[in-house]
Enzyme design. Sequence first.
Site, PDB file in Angstrom:
ATOM      1  N   ASP A  96       1.346  -1.474   0.493  1.00 56.55           N
ATOM      2  CA  ASP A  96      -0.402  -0.138   0.081  1.00 56.55           C
ATOM      3  C   ASP A  96       0.621   1.298  -0.017  1.00 56.55           C
ATOM      4  OD1 ASP A  96      -2.176   1.227  -0.010  1.00 56.55           O
ATOM      5  OD2 ASP A  96      -3.381   1.001   1.799  1.00 56.55           O
ATOM      6  N   LYS A  98      -8.086  -1.402   2.856  1.00 50.34           N
ATOM      7  CA  LYS A  98      -7.459  -0.097   3.430  1.00 50.34           C
ATOM      8  C   LYS A  98      -7.712   0.339   4.253  1.00 50.34           C
ATOM      9  CE  LYS A  98      -6.554   2.762   0.891  1.00 50.34           C
ATOM     10  NZ  LYS A  98      -4.703   3.377   0.120  1.00 50.34           N
ATOM     11  N   LYS A 130      -7.510  14.530  -2.694  1.00 44.79           N
ATOM     12  CA  LYS A 130      -8.438  14.280  -1.647  1.00 44.79           C
ATOM     13  C   LYS A 130      -8.406  14.778  -0.007  1.00 44.79           C
ATOM     14  CE  LYS A 130      -5.535  10.787   0.500  1.00 44.79           C
ATOM     15  NZ  LYS A 130      -4.815  10.153   1.034  1.00 44.79           N
ATOM     16  N   LYS A 189       2.238   1.957   3.598  1.00 45.64           N
ATOM     17  CA  LYS A 189       1.781   2.362   4.309  1.00 45.64           C
ATOM     18  C   LYS A 189       1.831   0.550   5.529  1.00 45.64           C
ATOM     19  CE  LYS A 189      -2.703   4.241   3.304  1.00 45.64           C
ATOM     20  NZ  LYS A 189      -1.812   4.796   2.183  1.00 45.64           N
TER      21      LYS A 189
END
Length: 525
Positions: free
Chosen positions: A317, A366, A407, A479
């Site tokens: 990620d 996520k 975002k 991540k």
Amino acid sequence: MSSHNITSSTAAPGATPLFKVNSSNVEYTETHIQSKYTYTNTVVTNTEHGLVCEPIEHIYHFKTERTVPRVGVMIVGWGGNNGSTLSAAILAHQRNITWHTKSGEHKPNFMGSLTQSSTVRLGVNAQGEDIYIPLSDMLPMVNPKDLVIGGWDISSLSIGDAMERSQVLAYDLQRQVRDELSTLKPLPSIYYPDFIAANQSTRADNLLPGDNKLEHCEQIRKDIRDFKQTNQLDSVVVVWSANTERYSDIIPGVNDTADNFLKAVADSHPEISPSSVFALACIHEDVPFINGSPQNTFVPGVLEFAERKHAFIGGDDFKSGQTKFKSAIVDFLVNAGIKPVAITSYNHLGNNDGKNLSSHKQFRSKEISKSTVVDDMVAANHLLYAKDEHPDHTVVIKYVPSVGDSKRAMDEYECDIFMGGRQSISVYNICEDSLLASPLIIDLVVMAELMTRIQYKTGAMTEFSRFHSVLSLLSYMLKAPLVTPGTPVVNALARQRSAIENIFRACVGLPPNNEMGLEHRIWKQ
């Protein structure tokens, strides 16, 4: 130009080093940099008399190939926001394109790339002043301008049309690169509808036929070989930048061991995901595979098979905005003796990633990758946190089409401070998602390729070896870092960067950087 990729005009040349190390522990040959390095650590033993610390040393020999190869990157999800944005950016660099917005003229840059736009402290000069050099000059690395780009996508749109659909780049830049990008068509990709959101079905018009997963794997392998041969490449790196998949169930007898996984692929078992098939193909072809999405691509069987083949894998990620900031600020707070007791993270975005994540199963992937990012920092301070104590940590992601790729991320950090007090820190971050993620793809490709040219040997070894299959050195860009089984996960951003810098230093025979600065803290002789 091939119909399936962006090519550079010249192959990457052999690198001339910016500096040389004057030491008996370093040897430069025409083909390699070889170093002898003393790795120091401290072993701590808990005895009945208290903790006993023992400094230890291990001798490592490193060997790095100096010739930078001609490198290709194949992107799974090439027609997505990240893939089309990166393709346009590389083309702008290759053609030296400038463009205008309301704020003036712009030139191509690599801002946001660790390898291309950050520096490292090399040492000090005779006056005690720090000397900094680009991180990319620590070792011979591929220049992103020389990357050859191709890939797969479930959508048949050309890369030019995909760039326009993504609405990320300025119109004047799009105008100048669109014709060339419109000649580029992604290869058909793997589509198993159960693994991504149902709302993606309207895009799925460029698919490998049938549902035979072994045949799909063999086709991906052929695509990689053809891409390499057609473009006269020395090496290829594959990056998953496609939709987030749901988590795969770990089923005994299916994906829990390498042999079971291989059989499950041959049997086209329904719990074998597209990303795991891509990973398998790359392992077979000895091509590094990087997972830029949060799903558990590397189920135990895939990981075991990568180790068996000594092939490189990395994930999971892309860590671009909110989570990268979180891994820095929580590290700061905990090391400052301030106790975060609640972390609330809210996001909304309108790109296709947000659309896919509006499905609960994909959001859950996520949520897991975002929620574990502070665990090692919390565990490092037992003065603040009791055993198994964690901050309340909530992650929310909402799909708002009108904001597109821009975002919004809002975080609140609630902390306990001195004498029963409370501190609340609120952060509002507006970021263009793909303009932060695309430089990460560059870093992942550049570093993964470099690691294929670095080998090590210890005193007990008779031959040099690659590093372990799991490229945990890539953690700074990811991540939920994949690590070697049985080893700790490090999420603290400063520690992740330090590992990169100091391993590169070891390869040229330099000691790790430290901030003691003794020459500035003692009386001058």
